[in-house]
Motif scaffolding. Structure first.
Motif, short mmCIF file in Angstrom:
data_model
loop_
_atom_site.label_atom_id
_atom_site.label_comp_id
_atom_site.label_asym_id
_atom_site.label_seq_id
_atom_site.Cartn_x
_atom_site.Cartn_y
_atom_site.Cartn_z
N ASP A 223 0.81 -1.22 0.00
CA ASP A 223 0.00 0.00 0.00
C ASP A 223 0.84 1.27 0.00
N SER A 224 2.18 1.12 -0.07
CA SER A 224 3.05 2.29 -0.10
C SER A 224 4.37 1.90 -0.75
N ILE A 225 4.35 1.69 -2.08
CA ILE A 225 5.49 1.09 -2.75
C ILE A 225 6.70 2.02 -2.84
N ASP A 226 6.53 3.29 -2.50
CA ASP A 226 7.67 4.20 -2.49
C ASP A 226 8.48 4.11 -1.20
N GLN A 227 7.93 3.46 -0.19
CA GLN A 227 8.64 3.31 1.09
C GLN A 227 9.42 1.99 1.10
N VAL A 228 10.56 2.01 0.45
CA VAL A 228 11.37 0.80 0.28
C VAL A 228 11.93 0.35 1.63
N VAL A 229 11.74 -0.93 1.94
CA VAL A 229 12.25 -1.47 3.20
C VAL A 229 13.44 -2.39 2.99
N ALA A 230 13.62 -2.88 1.76
CA ALA A 230 14.77 -3.75 1.46
C ALA A 230 15.12 -3.63 -0.01
N GLN A 231 16.41 -3.47 -0.30
CA GLN A 231 16.89 -3.45 -1.67
C GLN A 231 17.85 -4.61 -1.84
N LEU A 232 17.52 -5.50 -2.78
CA LEU A 232 18.28 -6.74 -2.91
C LEU A 232 19.27 -6.66 -4.06
N HIS A 233 20.39 -7.35 -3.86
CA HIS A 233 21.43 -7.49 -4.87
C HIS A 233 21.53 -8.97 -5.25
N ASP A 236 20.95 -12.36 -3.04
CA ASP A 236 20.21 -12.08 -1.80
C ASP A 236 18.87 -12.79 -1.79
N VAL A 237 18.46 -13.19 -0.60
CA VAL A 237 17.11 -13.69 -0.34
C VAL A 237 16.50 -12.83 0.75
N MET A 238 15.30 -12.39 0.56
CA MET A 238 14.60 -11.62 1.57
C MET A 238 13.37 -12.40 2.02
N ASP A 239 13.28 -12.64 3.32
CA ASP A 239 12.10 -13.28 3.91
C ASP A 239 11.27 -12.22 4.64
N TYR A 240 9.99 -12.18 4.32
CA TYR A 240 9.07 -11.28 5.01
C TYR A 240 8.12 -12.12 5.84
N GLU A 241 8.22 -11.98 7.16
CA GLU A 241 7.34 -12.71 8.07
C GLU A 241 5.99 -11.98 8.17
N LYS A 242 4.92 -12.65 7.76
CA LYS A 242 3.61 -12.01 7.69
C LYS A 242 3.09 -11.57 9.07
N SER A 243 3.25 -12.43 10.07
CA SER A 243 2.65 -12.14 11.37
C SER A 243 3.34 -10.97 12.07
N SER A 244 4.66 -10.93 12.02
CA SER A 244 5.41 -9.87 12.70
C SER A 244 5.74 -8.70 11.79
N ARG A 245 5.51 -8.87 10.48
CA ARG A 245 5.83 -7.84 9.48
C ARG A 245 7.30 -7.43 9.55
#
Length: 339
Positions: A223-233, A236-245
């Motif tokens: 809902d806010s795609i301009d607020q980048v929380v992770a930039q991958l190279h 890289d693997v990024m895991d997003y935990e749904k419950s804890s965000r």
């Protein structure tokens, strides 16, 4: 020019927010098509009926706050100081002009929106046991994993190439710096320009995983795609935990794109229970756990590739290294701890 008539009671209902949809449409049409004089006369009549110390709060503040809510969907703060009744009448005329300007825009938006064609989404389901290749309108290629669903827009007349994914897919995105390619997976959005990456977004799993093979991707809330929380190279693997965000970054252990494109089951440090569920989904099986077995496996993970093995071979291999075994009856698999 003929102007439609409206009464004070209906205007009051509009600014109180108590109109029916039909009444609100009538008021919007009225405000969008009138000159200011009749409206100001009605408001001044109300003005005279309200005690001097309540004028700002009861009429002008209410009027403008309701209008801002209707137009922008939020409340602002419009300070109105106590002043003489004559000054307030001048203020009312300014407020009335604002009402006509903003309501006219609101009315135009509402009426025009009815004639705007809705966005059409094309949806692809993969009901097979092997990945399905989809070529998108921009020539991007997507290998959709078994049991997964992909939806996309026509990619015309907008700056963003929008994708929705349920399940897993490997992407080879055509470069277009002017039109970012965005994959929406529930609460997460993965934004790229041109790159190759894999996304695992199974609805029943606790995490969404993005694995980058080449290029660069940015991950943000959907809902806010301009607020980048992770930039991958790459790597890289990024895991997003749904419950804890929360987000966790690690390195890909298996990164050969051919493995995903050919339909191999690729498990990169995956929870063992999720791995079992993915095997079951691919081969149309149902997993059951004997008492205490699932909790014993809850923190165990697996890194492995399975290519041409049968479902029983894959399950037996996974369970053997986890000190478990299985019994199969038809499509039902029951998992037990080793005695």
């Amino acid at each position: 020019m003929h102007f439609m008539k409206i009464d004070k009671a209906l205007l009051s209902k509009y600014f109180d927010g108590t109109c029916t949809p039909q009444e609100e449409q009538r008021v919007l049409s009225y405000l969008a098509g009138q000159d200011h004089q009749e409206f100001i006369a009605l408001m001044e009549q109300s003005w005279e009926e309200v005690p001097a110390d309540n004028i700002g709060e009861d009429i002008t503040r209410r009027m403008l706050l309701q209008l801002e809510m209707k137009t922008y969907g939020r409340k602002g703060i419009i300070p109105i100081e106590h002043a003489s009744r004559g000054w307030r009448k001048n203020w009312l005329r300014v407020a009335a002009a604002l009402v006509f300007i903003v309501t006219g825009a609101t009315y135009w938006f509402i009426t025009q929106r009815k004639h705007t064609a809705p966005i059409t989404w094309t949806t692809i389901y993969n009901h097979h046991n092997n990945p399905e290749l989809a070529v998108l309108p921009d020539n991007s290629k997507v290998w959709l994993a078994p049991g997964s669903k992909l939806s996309y827009t026509p990619f015309t007349g907008k700056a963003e190439r929008s994708i929705k994914l349920d399940g897993e897919a490997f992407f080879n995105v055509a470069q277009n710096a002017a039109r970012p390619f965005v994959v929406y997976t529930g609460e997460l959005a993965t934004r790229v320009l041109g790159t190759t990456f894999n996304i695992e977004a199974y609805p029943h799993e606790a995490a969404v995983r993005v694995s980058l093979v080449s290029g660069m991707v940015a991950v943000a809330p959907a809902d806010s795609i301009d607020q980048v929380v992770a930039q991958l190279h790459p790597g890289d693997v990024m895991d997003y935990e749904k419950s804890s965000r929360t987000f966790k970054r690690q390195q890909i252990r298996i990164s050969d794109p051919e493995e995903w494109m050919k339909g191999s089951l690729v498990f990169n440090d995956l929870l063992l229970t999720d791995a079992l569920q993915r095997v079951a989904a691919r081969y149309h099986l149902v997993i059951h756990y004997a008492k205490g077995t699932q909790s014993a496996l809850s923190d165990k993970k697996i890194t492995a590739i399975f290519r041409k093995e049968s479902s029983s071979e894959i399950l037996n291999n996974i369970l053997f290294i986890s000190n478990c075994y299985m019994q199969q009856r038809g499509q039902d698999i029951t998992v037990y701890n080793m005695p």
